[in-house]
Structure formats: structure tokens, C-alpha cells
Design an enzyme around this catalytic site. Structure first.
Site, PDB file in Angstrom:
ATOM      1  N   PRO A  26       0.827  -1.210   0.000  1.00  0.00           N
ATOM      2  CA  PRO A  26       0.000   0.000   0.000  1.00  0.00           C
ATOM      3  C   PRO A  26       0.860   1.259   0.000  1.00  0.00           C
ATOM      4  O   PRO A  26       1.820   1.361   0.761  1.00  0.00           O
ATOM      5  CB  PRO A  26      -0.807  -0.119   1.295  1.00  0.00           C
ATOM      6  CG  PRO A  26      -0.001  -1.014   2.164  1.00  0.00           C
ATOM      7  CD  PRO A  26       0.707  -1.964   1.256  1.00  0.00           C
ATOM      8  N   MET A  27       0.504   2.199  -0.867  1.00  0.00           N
ATOM      9  CA  MET A  27       1.241   3.462  -0.983  1.00  0.00           C
ATOM     10  C   MET A  27       0.249   4.601  -1.191  1.00  0.00           C
ATOM     11  O   MET A  27      -0.503   4.593  -2.168  1.00  0.00           O
ATOM     12  CB  MET A  27       2.227   3.401  -2.149  1.00  0.00           C
ATOM     13  CG  MET A  27       3.349   2.401  -1.954  1.00  0.00           C
ATOM     14  SD  MET A  27       4.447   2.270  -3.369  1.00  0.00           S
ATOM     15  CE  MET A  27       3.435   1.266  -4.475  1.00  0.00           C
ATOM     16  N   THR A  28       0.244   5.555  -0.274  1.00  0.00           N
ATOM     17  CA  THR A  28      -0.701   6.665  -0.351  1.00  0.00           C
ATOM     18  C   THR A  28      -0.413   7.520  -1.579  1.00  0.00           C
ATOM     19  O   THR A  28       0.725   7.957  -1.782  1.00  0.00           O
ATOM     20  CB  THR A  28      -0.632   7.517   0.926  1.00  0.00           C
ATOM     21  OG1 THR A  28      -0.966   6.688   2.037  1.00  0.00           O
ATOM     22  CG2 THR A  28      -1.598   8.676   0.866  1.00  0.00           C
ATOM     23  N   HIS A 178      -4.541  -1.648   8.786  1.00  0.00           N
ATOM     24  CA  HIS A 178      -3.298  -0.897   8.979  1.00  0.00           C
ATOM     25  C   HIS A 178      -3.110  -0.647  10.477  1.00  0.00           C
ATOM     26  O   HIS A 178      -3.840   0.123  11.084  1.00  0.00           O
ATOM     27  CB  HIS A 178      -3.399   0.425   8.208  1.00  0.00           C
ATOM     28  CG  HIS A 178      -2.092   1.167   8.095  1.00  0.00           C
ATOM     29  ND1 HIS A 178      -0.994   0.896   8.864  1.00  0.00           N
ATOM     30  CD2 HIS A 178      -1.721   2.195   7.276  1.00  0.00           C
ATOM     31  CE1 HIS A 178      -0.004   1.708   8.535  1.00  0.00           C
ATOM     32  NE2 HIS A 178      -0.423   2.510   7.572  1.00  0.00           N
ATOM     33  N   TYR A 183      -0.010   5.299  13.380  1.00  0.00           N
ATOM     34  CA  TYR A 183      -1.415   5.669  13.250  1.00  0.00           C
ATOM     35  C   TYR A 183      -2.210   5.087  14.431  1.00  0.00           C
ATOM     36  O   TYR A 183      -1.639   4.488  15.335  1.00  0.00           O
ATOM     37  CB  TYR A 183      -1.942   5.241  11.884  1.00  0.00           C
ATOM     38  CG  TYR A 183      -1.229   5.983  10.773  1.00  0.00           C
ATOM     39  CD1 TYR A 183      -1.358   7.367  10.642  1.00  0.00           C
ATOM     40  CD2 TYR A 183      -0.389   5.316   9.882  1.00  0.00           C
ATOM     41  CE1 TYR A 183      -0.684   8.062   9.646  1.00  0.00           C
ATOM     42  CE2 TYR A 183       0.290   6.007   8.882  1.00  0.00           C
ATOM     43  CZ  TYR A 183       0.145   7.379   8.775  1.00  0.00           C
ATOM     44  OH  TYR A 183       0.822   8.065   7.803  1.00  0.00           O
TER      45      TYR A 183
END
Length: 223
Positions: A26-28, A178, A183
Site C-alpha cells: 500500500p502506498m498513499t 493498517h 497511526y
């Protein structure tokens, strides 16, 4: 070195068959706009990467409270769910498999992200030091978050459950929770950010409690 195993198909324990053992992390991308609705650009981006056996999407917030990045996608309303459905359908038509990463930023946010001007939430009222948030009003220092009340925490668990149900409705092949990188779920796990004295703080078992509740809720909701 032989790459035969890397490029050979594999089935997961729950029966998901993928073409190879390459997983896209996953990559924002921050391309969902202010509405946080997945769009055609995002569908094209993921379609271009279906050579990976499994794609894990960019982090996707489970609620408005979880927002902490500009233009990152969400999965908490019908329009966002439908937007993701179009992305998933595009990936599936191209022969790919795709899972959604579920996200809550917790204290890694700022009041400028919220319509009511409320503070971001966290296990304890401890700010991120020596760093900045990139907000709708520009780059600003992180502020001290509001510590969640004990009775608020089940609502967050339910947000994850509902997000997982929406992901399943959108056709995703799976979800990923996540729980790293500072976070919200990681904030509860870490003693330096979790100074609570209730059932969600103190011992390792207590600091894990929120993540455990989220995992149980998500796995109980989807196939």
C-alpha cells in the site's frame, strides 16, 4: 537465483488464488480529491499494476474522524463505496486481485481536516513532536490530540467493521488492517503514546485490546 517460485501461482488459506507471489504494498497517492471518492485516475493506476499477484490499495480511512492526509480515499459512505467498486471492477477485468487497506490516522492529523474544528483523537493527549501535518490550510505543526473516552472506543471498532462490509460490497478480494507506522491502532499498542489507565492501557494485553477488537469485528463481518 531461481525465480520459479516467485512467479508461480498460489492459493491463500481462505481460497484466494493469485497468479504469483508478488504483492504490491500500500502506498498513499492522494488522488481522491476533497470528496475522498475513488476516481478514474485511480482505476487506471491500479489497472496498470495487475502484474502483481495481489495489489493492496493505498490506506483508506474508515471514518471522517480517521482523516489525516490530503485527498486520501475513504470507505465510509455510499459514494466512496461505489467509487471503489469501479476501481475493483477495472482491476478484475484486467485479471488482477486487490485488497483494501483500512486506516485511521488518530493523532497524526489536525483540526483543519474536520468540519467541526474538533481535535484529532488518540489514546492519550500526547502530540507528535518535531513534525508537521500537511493540512487543507498548509503545513502546520501537529497539535495535542484529544484522548478518547472509554465509551467512544466501540464506535471506532464499528467503523472498521462497517468499512470491511463496504469493502466486501465493492468486490474487494480482501482487507488489510493498517496497525503500524504511528497511526491510531499503533498509537494504542505503544507505551510511549498510550498512557491510559482503563482497559485499553497499561499492560501489553490492554494496549492490544483495541486492535484485537478490530480484528475480531472485521473477520466476523466478512468472508
Amino acid at each position: 537465483m531461481s525465480t520459479q517460485s516467485l512467479y508461480s501461482p498460489i492459493s491463500t488459506r481462505d481460497g484466494l488464488e493469485v497468479a504469483n507471489r508478488v504483492v504490491m504494498a500500500p502506498m498513499t497517492r492522494a488522488r481522491a480529491g476533497e470528496s475522498r471518492i475513488p476516481n478514474a485516475m485511480m482505476a487506471t493506476y491500479y489497472e496498470q499494476r495487475v502484474a502483481a499477484g495481489l495489489i493492496i490499495t493505498e490506506a483508506t480511512v474508515v471514518s471522517e474522524q480517521g482523516i489525516g492526509w490530503l485527498n486520501s480515499p475513504g470507505i465510509y459512505n455510499d459514494a466512496q463505496t461505489e467509487g471503489w467498486r469501479r476501481v475493483v471492477d477495472t482491476v478484475h477485468r484486467a485479471g488482477g486481485k486487490i485488497s483494501l487497506q483500512l486506516w485511521h490516522c488518530g493523532r497524526a492529523s489536525h483540526r483543519y481536516f474536520f468540519a467541526d474544528g474538533g481535535l484529532p483523537v488518540a489514546p492519550s493527549a500526547i502530540a507528535i513532536a518535531d513534525d508537521h501535518s500537511h493540512t487543507p490550510k498548509g503545513k502546520v505543526p501537529y497539535e495535542t490530540p484529544r484522548a478518547l473516552e472509554t465509551e467512544e472506543i466501540p464506535r471506532i471498532v464499528e467503523d472498521y467493521r462497517q468499512a470491511a462490509l463496504r469493502a466486501q460490497a465493492a468486490g474487494f478480494d480482501g482487507v488489510e488492517i493498517h496497525s503500524a507506522n504511528g497511526y491510531l491502532l499503533d498509537q494504542f499498542l505503544q507505551a510511549r503514546t498510550n498512557r491510559r489507565e482503563d482497559a485499553y492501557g497499561g499492560s501489553i494485553a490492554n494496549r492490544y485490546r483495541l486492535l484485537g477488537d478490530v480484528v475480531q469485528a472485521v473477520t466476523g463481518a466478512v468472508s
